[in-house]
Design a protein around this motif. Structure first.
Motif: not given
Length: 147
Positions: A43, A47, A49, A64
């Motif tokens: 994250h 990234l 989600f 993702t």
């Protein structure tokens, strides 16, 4: 059935309750502990989600993804795309691809890209049906010492 697409962040209870089990369907060798270590690091690297929940709050699919600046131009790269096995062929992954395409456009990206395992023929048919083409081969070279 309609789905609500939501970005789930580290620390949100849905990360372990909804996202982790689905990612582990796609990546069964990934333990719960490894997933829990992976999430904050990935994250922090950008990234995102995105989970698809039905009207009852059940998570049916997860993608993702991240925006990357590359020498080929700005892209939205999809790291993972997985639908619960009992929810496949219901249009959820198509909705996620459409959503990711719109995100790519609004982020100034030229393309959506993803890798798919060479033996995942069902996924390949799905991607081809959505006008995705095979543009490259992905090569790997392990660097860790074998134990």
């Amino acid at each position: 059935m309609s789905y609500v697409l939501t970005d789930v962040v580290p620390g949100d209870w849905r990360m372990t309750a909804h996202v982790r089990p689905l990612i582990r369907v796609l990546r069964p060798a990934l333990t719960e502990e490894e997933f829990d270590r992976f999430v904050p690091e990935a994250h922090a690297q950008g990234l995102v989600f995105t989970a698809a929940h039905d009207v009852h709050g059940h998570c049916a699919a997860v993608a993702t993804h991240r925006v990357l600046a590359t020498s080929r131009g700005r892209i939205l790269f999809v790291d993972d795309l997985v639908t619960r096995p009992d929810r496949r062929s219901a249009g959820i992954a198509t909705a996620l691809i459409t959503h990711l395409t719109e995100r790519a456009r609004s982020s100034g990206c030229h393309r959506v890209e993803l890798d798919s395992g060479t033996t995942n023929v069902t996924a390949h048919r799905f991607y081809h049906a959505r006008r995705m083409t095979i543009a490259a081969l992905h090569f790997t070279l392990p660097v860790a010492d074998e134990v």
